[in-house]
Each structure stands twice: as C-alpha cells, then as structure tokens.
Design a protein around this motif. Structure first.
Motif, PDB file in Angstrom:
ATOM      1  N   UNK A  41      -5.569   3.292  -8.360  1.00  0.00           N
ATOM      2  CA  UNK A  41      -6.723   3.072  -7.512  1.00  0.00           C
ATOM      3  C   UNK A  41      -6.699   1.727  -6.806  1.00  0.00           C
ATOM      4  N   UNK A  42      -7.826   1.437  -6.183  1.00  0.00           N
ATOM      5  CA  UNK A  42      -7.968   0.219  -5.396  1.00  0.00           C
ATOM      6  C   UNK A  42      -7.841  -1.049  -6.246  1.00  0.00           C
ATOM      7  N   UNK A  43      -8.287  -0.992  -7.494  1.00  0.00           N
ATOM      8  CA  UNK A  43      -8.254  -2.186  -8.363  1.00  0.00           C
ATOM      9  C   UNK A  43      -6.821  -2.679  -8.567  1.00  0.00           C
ATOM     10  N   UNK A  44      -5.884  -1.765  -8.816  1.00  0.00           N
ATOM     11  CA  UNK A  44      -4.488  -2.170  -9.008  1.00  0.00           C
ATOM     12  C   UNK A  44      -3.869  -2.653  -7.703  1.00  0.00           C
ATOM     13  N   UNK A  45      -4.196  -1.969  -6.610  1.00  0.00           N
ATOM     14  CA  UNK A  45      -3.696  -2.422  -5.306  1.00  0.00           C
ATOM     15  C   UNK A  45      -4.182  -3.832  -5.011  1.00  0.00           C
ATOM     16  N   UNK A  46      -5.448  -4.109  -5.301  1.00  0.00           N
ATOM     17  CA  UNK A  46      -6.027  -5.452  -5.079  1.00  0.00           C
ATOM     18  C   UNK A  46      -5.264  -6.497  -5.887  1.00  0.00           C
ATOM     19  N   UNK A  47      -4.980  -6.186  -7.164  1.00  0.00           N
ATOM     20  CA  UNK A  47      -4.239  -7.129  -8.004  1.00  0.00           C
ATOM     21  C   UNK A  47      -2.847  -7.396  -7.441  1.00  0.00           C
ATOM     22  N   UNK A  48      -2.173  -6.344  -7.012  1.00  0.00           N
ATOM     23  CA  UNK A  48      -0.820  -6.529  -6.463  1.00  0.00           C
ATOM     24  C   UNK A  48      -0.842  -7.361  -5.197  1.00  0.00           C
ATOM     25  N   UNK A  49      -1.841  -7.137  -4.330  1.00  0.00           N
ATOM     26  CA  UNK A  49      -1.943  -7.924  -3.093  1.00  0.00           C
ATOM     27  C   UNK A  49      -2.181  -9.385  -3.412  1.00  0.00           C
ATOM     28  N   UNK A  50      -3.067  -9.652  -4.372  1.00  0.00           N
ATOM     29  CA  UNK A  50      -3.387 -11.045  -4.726  1.00  0.00           C
ATOM     30  C   UNK A  50      -2.247 -11.737  -5.444  1.00  0.00           C
ATOM     31  N   UNK A  51      -1.472 -11.003  -6.233  1.00  0.00           N
ATOM     32  CA  UNK A  51      -0.390 -11.607  -7.008  1.00  0.00           C
ATOM     33  C   UNK A  51       0.941 -11.651  -6.260  1.00  0.00           C
ATOM     34  N   UNK A  52       1.067 -10.916  -5.188  1.00  0.00           N
ATOM     35  CA  UNK A  52       2.346 -10.830  -4.456  1.00  0.00           C
ATOM     36  C   UNK A  52       2.425 -11.912  -3.377  1.00  0.00           C
ATOM     37  N   UNK A  53       2.399 -13.116  -3.753  1.00  0.00           N
ATOM     38  CA  UNK A  53       2.502 -14.211  -2.773  1.00  0.00           C
ATOM     39  C   UNK A  53       3.862 -14.732  -2.707  1.00  0.00           C
ATOM     40  N   UNK A  91       0.831  -1.200   0.000  1.00  0.00           N
ATOM     41  CA  UNK A  91       0.000   0.000   0.000  1.00  0.00           C
ATOM     42  C   UNK A  91       0.870   1.257   0.000  1.00  0.00           C
ATOM     43  N   UNK A  92       1.956   1.243   0.796  1.00  0.00           N
ATOM     44  CA  UNK A  92       2.855   2.397   0.804  1.00  0.00           C
ATOM     45  C   UNK A  92       3.525   2.595  -0.553  1.00  0.00           C
ATOM     46  N   UNK A  93       3.903   1.497  -1.201  1.00  0.00           N
ATOM     47  CA  UNK A  93       4.523   1.596  -2.527  1.00  0.00           C
ATOM     48  C   UNK A  93       3.547   2.165  -3.558  1.00  0.00           C
ATOM     49  N   UNK A  94       2.277   1.865  -3.387  1.00  0.00           N
ATOM     50  CA  UNK A  94       1.269   2.274  -4.370  1.00  0.00           C
ATOM     51  C   UNK A  94       0.682   3.654  -4.079  1.00  0.00           C
ATOM     52  N   UNK A  95       1.026   4.269  -2.987  1.00  0.00           N
ATOM     53  CA  UNK A  95       0.385   5.511  -2.563  1.00  0.00           C
ATOM     54  C   UNK A  95       0.422   6.564  -3.662  1.00  0.00           C
ATOM     55  N   UNK A  96      -0.756   7.041  -4.065  1.00  0.00           N
ATOM     56  CA  UNK A  96      -0.870   8.110  -5.043  1.00  0.00           C
ATOM     57  C   UNK A  96      -0.654   7.676  -6.481  1.00  0.00           C
TER      58      UNK A  96
END
Length: 158
Positions: A146-158, A138-143
């Motif tokens: 949107x939420x859609x890209x953050x969601x993808x990164x969270x799901x793919x960053x395993x 989330x800190x890396x994505x700040x600004x």
C-alpha cells in the motif's frame, strides 16, 4: 610425376593470388562513428577524425547541412542564445531534411518554453530527477503493497 597433391594446389592458388593484388579500398566509417563525430565538439576530434569527417561530409551534402544545424543548435544551447532560435528554425525549414522538419515542428509547438530553456539560467532538472526517481519506485512497488510502504521507500531512497 603428375601428382601435385592438395599442398601443390594450395601453393599454386596462393602464388596466383600474390601476383594479382586487388585494389585497396577504404571501408566507410560506421554510422555510429559518424554520429559521434558530428555530435562532438570539433576541437575534441583528432586530426584523423576531422579529415575522415570532412571526407564523409564532402560526399553527402545532406549530412553536411545536418552537421551545420546540429552544431549551430549546440552552440545556442551551450551559450544560452535562445533569441537565435527563430532564425535557426527558418534555416532548418529551408533545407530538405525531413527529420529536422519534424523536430522544428515540435519545437514550434512550445516555442516560448524552448526559448526560455535556451536563454534563462534556471532549470527544473533537479525536480525532474526527483519525479523520475519517485515514478521508478512506484513502478517497482506496483501491486505489492500500500501507500504506507511506498511513502517509506520514497523517504528512505535518497
């Protein structure tokens, strides 16, 4: 005949220094090294490290008391002996170690949680690791998006 040149002066200086040796004094260990000795299991230290640690502790009673408290807490932690925490806190308060008094006050604020953490076999470490990873993303994505890209990164960053 009276001219010795720079080589003669250097030679005389070195001859004088060789004939008057200074007493050899041992350099004290660095604080980081002493910290490592205190935080290590005593059986993992080499014989020389154990001897040097004993010498340091003999010259500083506060450090000796701190070492006892640190090793006692480590034993409570590794052997899951949370029921010993109140006695450990009382022992810490009896010594004149202000930094440990601050730690003891912090532990007292959450005494039940700390005792449970030192006693029970369950841990929330895995969950905390995932929360930490998500916060980092989330800190890396700040600004940036949107939420859609953050969601993808969270799901793919395993």
């Amino acid at each position: 005949m009276g001219y010795r040149g720079s080589y003669g002066r250097v030679s005389a200086y070195l001859r004088e220094k060789r004939t008057s040796p200074r007493p050899v004094t041992a350099q004290p260990p660095a604080p980081r090294v002493v910290t490592r000795w205190i935080l290590s299991r005593p059986e993992t230290l080499t014989e020389i490290e154990q001897i040097r640690l004993k010498a340091v502790l003999a010259n500083c009673p506060e450090l000796d008391a701190l070492t006892d408290h640190v090793r006692s807490f480590a034993q409570m932690l590794t052997e899951r002996q949370g029921e010993r925490l109140p006695q450990w806190l009382d022992a810490v308060r009896q010594d004149d170690l202000p930094s440990l008094h601050t730690l003891a006050a912090g532990i007292d604020r959450d005494r039940d949680a700390v005792i449970a953490g030192l006693t029970l076999p369950w841990s929330s470490g895995v969950v905390e690791g995932h929360v930490n990873r998500i916060k980092m993303l989330k800190r890396q994505m700040f600004g940036r998006a949107g939420f859609a890209l953050l969601r993808k990164r969270v799901l793919l960053a395993e």
